[in-house]
Design a protein around this motif. Structure first.
Motif, mmCIF file in Angstrom:
data_model
loop_
_atom_site.group_PDB
_atom_site.id
_atom_site.type_symbol
_atom_site.label_atom_id
_atom_site.label_comp_id
_atom_site.label_asym_id
_atom_site.label_seq_id
_atom_site.Cartn_x
_atom_site.Cartn_y
_atom_site.Cartn_z
ATOM 1 N N VAL A 285 0.827 -1.198 0.000
ATOM 2 C CA VAL A 285 0.000 0.000 0.000
ATOM 3 C C VAL A 285 0.871 1.262 0.000
ATOM 4 O O VAL A 285 1.904 1.313 0.661
ATOM 5 C CB VAL A 285 -0.979 -0.027 1.215
ATOM 6 N N LEU A 286 0.465 2.230 -0.827
ATOM 7 C CA LEU A 286 1.102 3.551 -0.778
ATOM 8 C C LEU A 286 0.208 4.406 0.105
ATOM 9 O O LEU A 286 -0.932 4.702 -0.261
ATOM 10 C CB LEU A 286 1.202 4.182 -2.167
ATOM 11 N N ARG A 287 0.706 4.749 1.274
ATOM 12 C CA ARG A 287 -0.120 5.515 2.223
ATOM 13 C C ARG A 287 -0.191 6.974 1.807
ATOM 14 O O ARG A 287 0.781 7.541 1.298
ATOM 15 C CB ARG A 287 0.456 5.438 3.650
ATOM 16 N N ILE A 493 -3.437 4.104 -1.765
ATOM 17 C CA ILE A 493 -3.325 3.410 -3.055
ATOM 18 C C ILE A 493 -2.935 1.961 -2.755
ATOM 19 O O ILE A 493 -1.836 1.696 -2.265
ATOM 20 C CB ILE A 493 -2.263 4.087 -3.957
ATOM 21 N N TRP A 494 -3.861 1.039 -2.993
ATOM 22 C CA TRP A 494 -3.605 -0.381 -2.717
ATOM 23 C C TRP A 494 -3.135 -1.024 -4.009
ATOM 24 O O TRP A 494 -3.805 -0.895 -5.050
ATOM 25 C CB TRP A 494 -4.878 -1.051 -2.200
ATOM 26 N N ILE A 495 -2.036 -1.725 -3.940
ATOM 27 C CA ILE A 495 -1.441 -2.195 -5.192
ATOM 28 C C ILE A 495 -1.654 -3.686 -5.419
ATOM 29 O O ILE A 495 -2.302 -4.082 -6.365
ATOM 30 C CB ILE A 495 0.057 -1.849 -5.240
ATOM 31 N N TYR A 496 -1.113 -4.499 -4.550
ATOM 32 C CA TYR A 496 -1.213 -5.941 -4.827
ATOM 33 C C TYR A 496 -1.248 -6.753 -3.547
ATOM 34 O O TYR A 496 -0.891 -6.280 -2.468
ATOM 35 C CB TYR A 496 -0.057 -6.406 -5.718
ATOM 36 N N ASN A 497 -1.671 -7.993 -3.701
ATOM 37 C CA ASN A 497 -1.534 -8.986 -2.645
ATOM 38 C C ASN A 497 -0.320 -9.843 -3.019
ATOM 39 O O ASN A 497 -0.161 -10.262 -4.161
ATOM 40 C CB ASN A 497 -2.805 -9.835 -2.536
ATOM 41 N N THR A 498 0.520 -10.098 -2.030
ATOM 42 C CA THR A 498 1.824 -10.721 -2.286
ATOM 43 C C THR A 498 1.719 -12.197 -2.676
ATOM 44 O O THR A 498 0.942 -12.948 -2.087
ATOM 45 C CB THR A 498 2.691 -10.617 -1.013
#
Lengths: 529, 336
Positions: A285-287, A493-498
């Motif tokens: 996540v980009l905070r 900004i939520w990017i991915y699940n690992t």
């Protein structure tokens, strides 16, 4: 004469040593594994709660309940089961009979009571989930095999958090208490557990070397594994390249589970080794500091959200070793709306949102700072990608190198919290509360997890109801609805699940991944010839 | 001589105090506060504040310093926030590894650098001299972490003749503890398998670490020998018929290595600093890798202790260098 003496001495030395230049594997027994993943700073499971500590907990200790498999299922472990009162305040656990600690003594309800009181007394990492809802006096032994927890307030994730607490041998730890330290100084370099592997304190070197031997009297027995590992040698290797080289040479049998993409390809191309790929529950996540202009403007936050090239990052940089996750809850966990796609990468939409923000008076020309974690290359890559695209729409992003402790302490106040920063939210207990609950309920402002300083009374109310509700369907509904709101307001900004990537020797059989512990539980693992 | 040593030791005390003050202030004025990390992922602001108060991070810096200074005066370096063990115990466990690595690098740099510089001076402007100069410039310029990885790929991965990492092979127990230096301890306990294994593990890290020092020593020696060779006493010695080998390796070299010897003292500090990267790549369990982990976790007591210990070693080595200089050059001894 002197030279001849030297040669003779050298020859004697070599003969005496049996010519010690032996390959690494020759030094090891066939049922001995060398684990190259990180170790925690100390060994006290009630002081530290991080991913390396999970390796210690899962192998040296046991818990009342434990997560198994992927997706993780919470199964009775030391407890044979539990009951909960209709108001969700009283939880009663029954211990299985015949559980032995490594010193041969029996585990009783008193050990469970002591362990939980110890966690609360030390007030360190694992305590955080329990301190607001549990007093030491609320934990009692009803009889030798029954433990009762009386909560101060209903807390539905209580059971999900139970695996955070390892049960320690109370007699052994009490005997080593000094100056009311709960035996913490001693347990940092020793163990007092009942787990499948027994710690060898004689060889211990902090962060460098942990040796364990199989505990044959483990309460679950070994019938599930015909060829269990007898000796576990944990040898954490600091540098990624060295770690991967050590795997390729056969010096170690397993790396960490966060291999960089280039290393994944290198291991995949090599003989005798493989990469275990498992979708985890760890959201990148980009905070965004929602209180700082222009980031307090929802259109500007949406502008940023549309400016991130999600699939370019996931496919181009991470070679698809990640799964797009459009919201705060990992998409493979209940509570994450199945239809929530998240933002798409679209610079036209981003430009239009920025224009709306500008029209509303937001200072969109101000330089925005994004803080990255220096030692984690992916945080830099994500920031650079966003920086390049924002430049195309006239937004200036400055990348600031930083470290984890500095960042987490800076989030204590809104004024010191960076405009933006990059991190992951990992799995410590498997409940949406671990993600959305603690990230977007305003009562957690001042913690790094809630560092977006997002405030929405409606979301607060939903998350608080979900925290106390005992109706699973209602909880799911609330978390899904709250997710949709925070995403629509572009709180972060939520990017991915690992996808976790662990390099393994081909001789490692029976490796089972779980997002809790990242596959570090070795009970079921065996080694082929 | 004894008075000189005592005076130098006394002079080192304010320097060490200054080092402690400076490092403490630099660390504590940074916004890094480990409370949030210690309190854990799910901590509330109140829990974080309670941790902050428990560790005294909420006190004014001067008060925190006084408490710390009091501890150090009682020979207590505090408890590591990261390992939850006494910092002194952690350092005691790791310092011998760094000392062994650094001294091995220093010995190699000196043993190779001095002859290399001397030969380059004797054959100055020859092809050998040019090669030495190119190699020494490269030695100073090359990044140690890059060089370490290249060595690993070549000697461990490609040719498989040297171990990749660590101090000993997994499965070989460390020798009984006498000094913590595996080479010495294994010899004392007559454990030659461990001794040879320890040597194998030391070769690449020590060579990597020595490169910069080797280049410096070679260049200073070359310049010193060139200068001395112009002196009258060398011409007299030649005229008197002394063998050239004796003139160069005894009279010239003895008069030339003063500058190089001073450099060796200064180099020791640089080598300890360089050990941070080398220990990280080779997974060498010394105080360099300990310091890096301490920095990443804001374990300020560990960082302070490492700084102090390195400062102490640095002061001690420089004193030793001054004593050696006095032995090499009687004129220096007269000024003591």
């Amino acid at each position: 004469m002197r030279r001849r003496l030297f040669v003779l001495a050298a020859a004697g030395l070599m003969a005496a040593s049996g010519v010690a230049v032996a390959p690494a594997e020759a030094q090891r027994r066939p049922n001995e594994i060398v684990w190259g993943d990180q170790l925690p700073g100390g060994l006290d499971p009630h002081v530290i709660a991080d991913v390396p500590m999970q390796f210690i907990q899962l192998n040296m200790y046991d818990e009342l309940y434990r997560y198994q498999g992927n997706p993780p299922e919470l199964v009775p472990w030391l407890a044979s089961g539990h009951t909960v009162s209709p108001d969700g305040l009283t939880w009663t656990f029954t211990l299985r009979p015949g559980i032995k600690f490594h010193d041969g003594s029996d585990m009783t309800a008193e050990d469970v009571v002591y362990s939980f009181r110890r966690v609360l007394g030390l007030r360190r990492a694992p305590a955080a989930a329990f301190l607001p809802i549990l007093d030491p006096s609320g934990i009692t032994a009803v009889d030798a095999r029954t433990v009762r927890f009386q909560l101060k307030a209903a807390y539905s994730p209580f059971l999900a958090a139970i695996p955070l607490v390892s049960i320690v041998n109370s007699r052994l730890v009490r005997a080593n208490e000094r100056n009311n330290d709960w035996g913490s100084a001693w347990l940092s370099s020793n163990a007092a557990g009942s787990g499948a592997y027994r710690f060898d304190p004689s060889t211990y070197r902090p962060q460098e070397l942990v040796d364990m031997t199989r505990f044959r009297e483990h309460f679950l027995g070994w019938s599930h594994n015909q060829r269990p590992i007898d000796v576990v040698r944990s040898r954490p290797i600091l540098e990624t390249t060295t770690r991967v080289n050590a795997l390729l040479r056969g010096d170690i049998d397993a790396t960490d589970s966060y291999l960089p993409t280039d290393m994944v390809e290198r291991v995949s191309r090599s003989r005798g080794v493989r990469v275990a790929r498992d979708e985890s529950m760890r959201v990148m996540v980009l905070r965004i500091n929602n209180r700082r202009p222009p980031l307090d403007n929802v259109h500007f936050r949406r502008c940023l959200s549309h400016a991130f090239n999600y699939m370019g990052f996931i496919s181009g940089i991470l070679k698809d070793y990640a799964v797009r996750n459009g919201g705060p809850i990992p998409k493979n966990l209940w509570g994450a709306p199945a239809d929530l796609a998240g933002y798409d990468y679209n610079l036209d939409k981003a430009r239009a949102e920025c224009e709306q923000a500008r029209a509303q008076g937001a200072p969109v020309t101000r330089e925005i700072e994004i803080h990255i974690q220096t030692q984690l290359a992916q945080t830099t890559q994500a920031a650079e990608l966003l920086q390049a695209d924002l430049r195309r729409i006239g937004v200036n992003l400055k990348i600031v190198p930083n470290t984890w402790p500095t960042l987490t302490s800076s989030t204590a106040r809104v004024e010191t919290t960076p405009d933006m920063w990059v991190h992951w939210v990992s799995t410590y207990f498997v409940d949406p509360e671990n993600w959305i609950g603690q990230m977007y309920d305003s009562q957690f402002h001042g913690t790094w997890k809630a560092s977006s300083w997002y405030t929405n009374p409606r979301v607060d109310a939903m998350l608080r109801e979900a925290r106390v509700s005992t109706d699973q369907n209602r909880r799911r509904q609330l978390y899904e609805e709250a997710s949709r709101i925070v995403v629509s307001e572009a709180a972060d900004i939520w990017i991915y699940n690992t996808v976790q990537l662990r390099g393994l020797s081909q001789r490692v059989q029976g490796y089972q991944f779980s997002p809790v512990g990242s596959g570090g539980e070795l009970r079921g693992v065996s080694l082929s010839n | 001589m004894l008075r000189f040593i005592l005076r130098r030791l006394l002079l080192a005390l304010p320097a060490l105090f200054g080092l402690m003050v400076l490092t403490f202030i630099m660390l504590r004025v940074l916004p890094a506060d480990p409370s949030a990390a210690l309190a854990g992922e799910n901590a509330t602001p109140e829990q974080i504040a309670a941790i902050r108060a428990a560790f005294g991070f909420d006190l004014p810096i001067w008060k925190q310093f006084l408490i710390y200074f009091g501890q150090v005066m009682r020979a207590d370096l505090g408890t590591s926030l990261f390992t939850n063990r006494p910092v002194a115990a952690d350092i005691a466990l790791r310092l011998p590894a760094t000392i062994e690595l650094t001294f091995a690098a220093l010995i190699f740099a000196t043993a190779v650098g001095i002859p290399l510089g001397t030969l380059a001076a004797v054959w100055h402007n020859s092809a050998f001299d040019h090669i030495v100069r190119i190699v020494t410039v490269a030695g100073l310029a090359v990044a140690s972490f890059w060089f370490a990885i290249i060595l690993q790929f070549t000697f461990s991965m490609e040719f498989d003749i040297l171990p990749l990492r660590g101090r000993l092979e997994t499965g070989i127990d460390p020798p009984p503890f006498f000094t913590g230096l595996y080479l010495i301890d294994s010899l004392v306990s007559l454990n030659f398998t461990t001794f040879l294994n320890a040597i194998e593990h030391l070769i690449m890290p020590a060579f990597t670490l020595s490169l910069g020092g080797l280049a410096t020593i070679a260049r200073f020696t070359r310049a010193g020998v060139l200068d001395t060779m112009q002196k009258d006493f060398v011409s007299y010695a030649k005229a008197a018929g002394y063998p050239e080998r004796r003139i160069i390796w005894v009279y010239v070299l003895r008069n030339s290595v003063v500058a190089a010897t001073t450099q060796i003292g200064l180099l020791f500090g640089a080598l300890i600093a360089g050990a941070v990267a080398v220990e990280w790549i080779y997974d060498w369990p010394g105080i360099g890798s300990y310091a890096v982990q301490a920095i990443f976790t804001s374990d300020y007591k560990a960082i302070l202790a490492v700084t102090l210990v390195v400062g102490l070693i640095y002061a001690f080595v420089n004193l030793a260098v001054d004593v050696v200089l006095a032995l090499l050059d009687p004129r220096v001894a007269e000024t003591l």
